[in-house]
Scaffold this active site. Structure first.
Site, mmCIF file in Angstrom:
data_model
loop_
_atom_site.group_PDB
_atom_site.id
_atom_site.type_symbol
_atom_site.label_atom_id
_atom_site.label_comp_id
_atom_site.label_asym_id
_atom_site.label_seq_id
_atom_site.Cartn_x
_atom_site.Cartn_y
_atom_site.Cartn_z
ATOM 1 N N ILE A 467 16.856 -21.326 8.930
ATOM 2 C CA ILE A 467 18.102 -21.678 9.628
ATOM 3 C C ILE A 467 18.359 -23.188 9.551
ATOM 4 C CG2 ILE A 467 18.002 -19.645 11.109
ATOM 5 C CD1 ILE A 467 16.968 -21.392 13.397
ATOM 6 N N THR A 469 15.707 -25.103 8.994
ATOM 7 C CA THR A 469 14.464 -25.629 9.518
ATOM 8 C C THR A 469 13.465 -26.007 8.433
ATOM 9 O OG1 THR A 469 14.055 -23.282 9.780
ATOM 10 C CG2 THR A 469 14.457 -24.535 11.777
ATOM 11 N N LEU A 604 3.170 -28.850 9.037
ATOM 12 C CA LEU A 604 3.153 -28.241 7.706
ATOM 13 C C LEU A 604 3.847 -29.123 6.680
ATOM 14 C CD1 LEU A 604 3.943 -24.619 8.877
ATOM 15 C CD2 LEU A 604 1.817 -25.372 7.771
ATOM 16 N N LYS A 607 8.182 -34.141 6.536
ATOM 17 C CA LYS A 607 9.596 -34.461 6.289
ATOM 18 C C LYS A 607 10.525 -33.472 6.999
ATOM 19 C CE LYS A 607 11.996 -36.200 2.248
ATOM 20 N NZ LYS A 607 11.775 -36.390 0.801
ATOM 21 N N GLY A 678 10.512 -27.057 16.921
ATOM 22 C CA GLY A 678 11.974 -27.077 16.925
ATOM 23 C C GLY A 678 12.566 -27.252 18.308
ATOM 24 N N GLU A 679 11.932 -26.660 19.298
ATOM 25 C CA GLU A 679 12.471 -26.760 20.650
ATOM 26 C C GLU A 679 11.802 -27.864 21.455
ATOM 27 O OE1 GLU A 679 12.010 -22.454 21.168
ATOM 28 O OE2 GLU A 679 14.168 -22.406 21.563
HETATM 29 MO MO1 MOS Z 1 16.063 -20.286 19.819
HETATM 30 S S1 MOS Z 1 17.168 -20.677 21.487
HETATM 31 O O1 MOS Z 1 15.008 -19.031 20.318
HETATM 32 O O2 MOS Z 1 17.017 -20.032 18.522
#
Ligand code: MOS
Length: 721
Positions: A467, A469, A604, A607, A678-679
């Site tokens: 996504i 990422t 991992l 960058k 990510g969060e």
């Molecule tokens: Mo996240 S809010 O689990 O895409």
């Protein structure tokens, strides 16, 4: 295992799919050249509560190119909720156009299908609806007496908070407000749907392929095997694409009805009303501590809202249960059903908002104790999760704070607000601690090996998504490392429900789950090829194929959480630092610098990980400086309906950003030692900025976003200036 490739995990290689993206060759949902496809445009209700009493499609039907108009009157009968307020989970059914009832402004009430996009859009405007309207409930504050406890686990407590508050020398009792925010990924939600021989094929922008297939199958009451979902590239999701929403169902319904493929793209305006949002929260905090900084009590009570037809609860209080060692703790969540669509997970659901409240309140209490806020946090650090008494698999919060302080130059900070000035600018430093669960889920993957011209080529397949990422890149690096072949001999194929099942991209479990899943498939290939030879020699993958006289080989593998994982609390930790300059006269402010330190297991790819954190920091800054979805007070529609009025940060708003990852491998989390980032990147960012604003101005800003007018109107804390 020996490893000769320089581009395995841990190396900052470029995104393997980058060249496709910059040349426009990475195909997103609405870009697939499906032959014979036609276009649909969804129609939104113009009332927030009531019932459709009449529909006139005659004018629209006469228009050139119009093929079909679907409303509740002629829609296919779908599976419907059989309970009141079912939980909105990523795999629940999504009925649409099943009744004349309207639950919120903008709810889909119809769909026009036409030969071209323009024809569909034009005709959609000509469909006339008449409504019987009822008074909508759209104010959290005015409807607070309707608040209910959604589930047993909505309340948590340990110890005795009243006793804890009584023994405190200093206390903080304050309430924080955060507004509705929208995800707004760059790529609009979209689908191209078709039916063939009773089977659905859907190119759809989804974060979780398997859940999308389940939702579609269950809504249309067909077996999951008859649903194929394809999403090789997803242009951002932030939670809004976790489940297949109603537009997905609409397009599939239309495709069946007319017998042709149907493309439906949700417009940017519709993304305010039809693809979920982050709910508004009121968070009441009570904290107490002894003179020496020992926390004695912590209460975190959240009031929020859900829709009138589904239930979604976001656990803002989670951080308050586990981040600090406090014997007396109480957390609660209450929901008010409103005539708005159902809120749903948006990046770090719970933590992004909950840590704004907790980490601001911690700063408030440190100020009252006249303690350095870093020392205060470290004083209450713990290696055992106080909410369940499990040890943390690894927890480097103190290290994040200390190393960040050093990097940031925290020693230059003055405790007294407004003590640092330059011309008209008041300069403030702020800090916050961060934690975010690092989940890890069962993930399967297939590896196909091919021996060609003396080289081994590997293809990894799984239904994982990228996504934005970097999934393609980290999976490529994993296969390269464990098969010991160069990255340019590895191909990764993702985002197709024909591939082995993964948990998809959400909840920060993607990277850890995908990488470990790919690793197990590669290790299985090596083990199986060794077994065939009955050898324990350390042979290269090429030698293994050659000695087996095989030109190709394929196998699968599944990774899943270990017993050790279940016996620990597994979280990523971090610290945020911000320097903010506030104009004394106007309340205008600039975020000058941000430093983020993360302890989130093995990185991992530094960058792509850096990109994740920058994105998180940007969204965190957005919570403070601008993001807010405003509702028209009488009708319940969003006043903010485009990027002209829903503001997100731009480059000019941002600061010099430093990101540090502490070297760590958490082998309890999973075999590769990887945790989510990510969060973590958005978590507590807002608090670090608000705390810096206090350090600059002496003003406690407890209501996001912090606009210059709010800031200039606010009074400093009595003892601050
Ligand atoms: Mo996240 S809010 O689990 O895409």
């Amino acid at each position: 295992m020996k490893n000769t490739t320089p581009s395995g995990t841990g190396n900052p290689i470029d995104r393997v799919e980058g060249h496709l993206k910059v040349r426009g060759m990475a195909k997103y949902a609405s870009e697939f050249p499906v032959s014979g496809k036609v276009y649909a445009q969804a129609i939104n209700s113009t009332i927030a509560k009531g019932e459709i009493t009449a529909i006139d499609t005659s004018e629209a039907e006469k228009q050139e190119g119009v093929i079909e108009i679907i409303t509740y009157k002629n829609a296919e009968k779908l599976k419907r909720y059989d309970e009141e307020l079912p939980s909105l989970l990523p795999d629940v059914i999504q009925p649409v156009l099943q009744s004349p009832k309207v639950h919120y402004y903008g709810e889909y009430v119809g769909l026009v299908v036409a030969e071209t996009f323009e024809q569909a859009q034009y005709a959609a405007r000509l469909v006339r609806f008449e409504y019987r309207t009822e008074e909508p409930r759209i104010h959290l504050d005015r409807q607070r007496s309707d608040a209910y406890k959604p589930e047993e686990s909505s309340d948590y407590s340990r110890g005795d908070v009243a006793a804890g508050m009584a023994e405190a020398d200093e206390k903080v009792e304050v309430t924080y407000h955060t507004p509705i925010e929208h995800h707004h990924p760059m790529e609009l939600h979209a689908i191209i749907a078709s039916w063939e021989n009773g089977e659905v094929k859907a190119y759809a922008s989804q974060q979780m392929i398997d859940n999308a297939a389940i939702t579609i199958a269950n809504t249309f009451q067909i077996p999951k095997e008859k649903v194929r979902v394809i999403a090789p590239y997803v242009g951002g999701g932030f939670g809004s694409k976790l489940h297949a929403k109603q537009h997905v169902i609409l397009a599939i319904m239309a495709a069946r009805k007319i017998g042709r493929p149907v493309q439906l793209t949700v417009t940017r305006q519709q993304m305010f009303t039809n693809t979920n949002f982050r709910q508004q929260n009121e968070q009441k905090m009570q904290l107490g501590a002894k003179k020496d900084g020992t926390l004695t009590a912590l209460v975190h009570e959240t009031l929020s809202h859900t829709s009138t037809y589904e239930e979604y609860q976001e656990s803002c209080g989670t951080v308050s249960k586990m981040l600090y060692k406090v014997p007396n703790n109480k957390v609660s969540h209450r929901l008010v059903p409103l005539n708005l669509q159902t809120p749903f997970a948006m990046r770090a659901p719970g933590e992004a908002t909950g840590s704004f409240a907790l980490e601001s309140a911690i700063d408030e209490l440190a100020w009252k104790l006249k303690m350095d806020p870093i020392e205060f946090r470290i004083k209450n650090d713990t290696q055992t999760d106080p909410s369940n008494n499990k040890p943390f698999s690894s927890r480097l919060l103190t290290e994040c704070l200390r190393i960040g302080a050093d990097k940031f130059g925290w020693e230059r900070r003055k405790m007294k607000p407004g003590a640092q000035q330059e011309g008209n600018w008041l300069i403030g430093y702020g800090v916050s601690g961060a934690s975010r669960a690092a989940p890890y889920r069962e993930t399967s993957s297939k590896v196909k090996l091919e021996l060609k011209g003396g080289k081994v080529y590997a293809t990894i397949q799984m239904d994982a998504t990228d996504i934005g990422t970097g999934s393609y890149t980290i999976i490529t690096q994993t296969a390269s490392e464990y098969l010991d072949i160069p990255v340019d001999q590895v191909s990764v194929e993702l985002g197709d429900s024909l591939f082995p099942v993964t948990p998809g991209s959400g909840g920060s479990w993607g990277a850890a789950s995908y990488a470990n899943g790919a690793r197990v498939a590669c290790m299985n290939a090596i083990r199986e090829l060794n077994q065939k030879l009955n050898t324990d020699e350390d042979l290269s993958i090429q030698a293994l194929l050659e000695k087996n006289e095989l030109s190709s080989y394929e196998t699968t593998g599944t990774a899943k959480p270990s017993e050790a994982f279940k016996k620990h609390s597994v979280y990523s930790f971090g610290a945020n630092f911000a320097e903010v300059w506030v104009d004394k006269d106007t309340g205008m402010y600039r975020i000058k610098r941000m430093v983020n330190v993360g302890a989130c297991g093995k990185i991992l790819n530094p960058k792509t990980a850096f990109g994740q954190i920058i994105g998180g920091l940007t969204m965190g800054a957005g919570m403070v400086i601008a993001e807010q979805s405003r509702i028209e007070p009488k009708y319940g529609n969003f006043i903010t309906r485009s990027f002209a009025d829903y503001h997100v940060p731009v480059n000019l708003d941002l600061a010099n950003i430093d990101v540090v990852f502490l070297p760590e491998e958490d082998k309890i989390a999973n075999e590769m030692g990887v945790k989510g980032i990510g969060e973590l990147g958005i978590t507590s960012v807002a608090a670090s900025i608000a705390n810096a604003i206090f350090n600059a101005t002496g003003k406690r800003m407890r209501d996001l976003p912090i606009t210059p007018e709010k800031l200039i109107m606010a009074e400093p804390e009595p003892d601050a200036i």
